[in-house]
Design an enzyme around this catalytic site. Structure first.
Site, mmCIF file in Angstrom:
data_model
loop_
_atom_site.group_PDB
_atom_site.id
_atom_site.type_symbol
_atom_site.label_atom_id
_atom_site.label_comp_id
_atom_site.label_asym_id
_atom_site.label_seq_id
_atom_site.Cartn_x
_atom_site.Cartn_y
_atom_site.Cartn_z
ATOM 1 N N GLU A 141 10.610 -1.733 16.138
ATOM 2 C CA GLU A 141 11.866 -1.516 15.261
ATOM 3 C C GLU A 141 11.524 -1.849 13.878
ATOM 4 O O GLU A 141 11.211 -3.161 13.688
ATOM 5 C CB GLU A 141 12.951 -2.261 15.658
ATOM 6 N N ASP A 176 17.308 1.757 14.864
ATOM 7 C CA ASP A 176 18.481 0.908 14.190
ATOM 8 C C ASP A 176 19.164 1.752 13.083
ATOM 9 O O ASP A 176 18.337 1.569 11.891
ATOM 10 C CB ASP A 176 18.217 -0.656 14.062
ATOM 11 N N GLN A 202 20.197 1.482 17.916
ATOM 12 C CA GLN A 202 21.689 0.438 17.510
ATOM 13 C C GLN A 202 22.367 0.772 16.446
ATOM 14 O O GLN A 202 21.826 1.605 15.539
ATOM 15 C CB GLN A 202 20.716 -0.886 17.232
ATOM 16 N N GLU A 238 24.580 -3.841 17.865
ATOM 17 C CA GLU A 238 24.121 -5.108 17.308
ATOM 18 C C GLU A 238 24.949 -5.431 15.923
ATOM 19 O O GLU A 238 24.167 -5.317 14.859
ATOM 20 C CB GLU A 238 22.659 -5.013 17.156
#
Length: 255
Positions: A141, A176, A202, A238
């Site tokens: 990530e 993300d 995310q 998240e």
């Protein structure tokens, strides 16, 4: 509609960690993720997951000393042995808990230093091999430098190039949306271009990292795009609730 996983490190903080599994299930979630399970025996975490009827989406490898600001060991050549021990621990936990994915944090290190680059490449290959033997995938990530100054992997294109170069079938991108928007923007185009290598998504609003639908992006359009692109994985929530976790879940009714 995407499948959402509650992030128990950020959500349901009104109760202790082991009680968050049941709280997430009662709120309607079918899966969870979190940063680290290592404060508890893996069997205890697995029992909470099982009793709540939840699926595990992913969790992270041990990051080093989190309280002292360490954010992963993979790019730190002087911590090679400790990193490899952390991989073994994460894989052991992963097998007991039943996670399909492990996220490997890179660490705070210069991204243009030959020694840290070599260490990171070696660490990615080592962790992917170890996880693969256990039937677990590894995700990488990119994290923005505003939230995590000095983080080694802070560029989505560099992550994609590394994955292409290593050509390891067990490695995927953790996309993300919050970090993508802050680092590069261009979220929808990037999702389309990178979908073949994405293993996990995310979400959090930008810029305050609260509930989807409360920031500068049209998060609902992003959810629709994930459906249109055929994304089958979980979308990890998240985000930090702006108030109480349950009071902030009305965004789910709009998806």
């Amino acid at each position: 509609m995407p499948r959402f996983a509650a992030n128990l490190s950020m959500m349901f903080n009104e109760v202790d960690f082991l009680d968050r599994f049941d709280a997430a299930a009662k709120a309607g979630f079918t899966a969870v993720e979190y940063l680290f399970p290592y404060d508890f025996p893996a069997e205890m975490v697995a029992e909470q997951l099982r009793n709540a009827g939840l699926s595990q989406a992913l969790f992270n490898l041990p990051p080093g000393d989190w309280a002292k600001g360490e954010r992963g060991l993979a790019a730190l050549p002087e911590r090679r042995d400790e990193f490899r021990q952390s991989v073994a621990k994460a894989v052991d936990y992963g097998q007991i808990i039943g996670t399909p994915l492990l996220h490997m944090m890179a660490g705070i290190a210069p991204h243009d230093d030959p020694a840290t680059i070599a260490s990171y490449r070696d660490s990615v290959s080592f962790a992917a091999d170890a996880a693969g033997v256990a039937g677990i995938g590894l995700v990488l990530e990119p994290i923005n430098s505003r939230d995590m100054p000095g983080y080694f992997l802070n560029d989505f294109n560099r992550a994609a190039d590394l994955m292409a170069d290593l050509s390891h079938p067990n490695i995927k991108l953790q996309f993300d949306i919050y970090h993508r928007q802050i680092i590069h923007g261009d979220v929808l185009v990037a999702l389309e271009q990178m979908m073949p290598i994405i293993g996990h998504v995310q979400i959090a609003s930008v810029p305050k990292r609260h509930e989807p639908g409360t920031g500068e992006l049209d998060d609902y359009r992003i959810f629709a795009a994930l459906d249109a692109l055929g994304y089958q994985g979980y979308v990890g929530c998240e985000y930090r609730p702006a108030g109480g976790t349950l009071e902030g879940l009305d965004w789910l009714d709009k998806v």
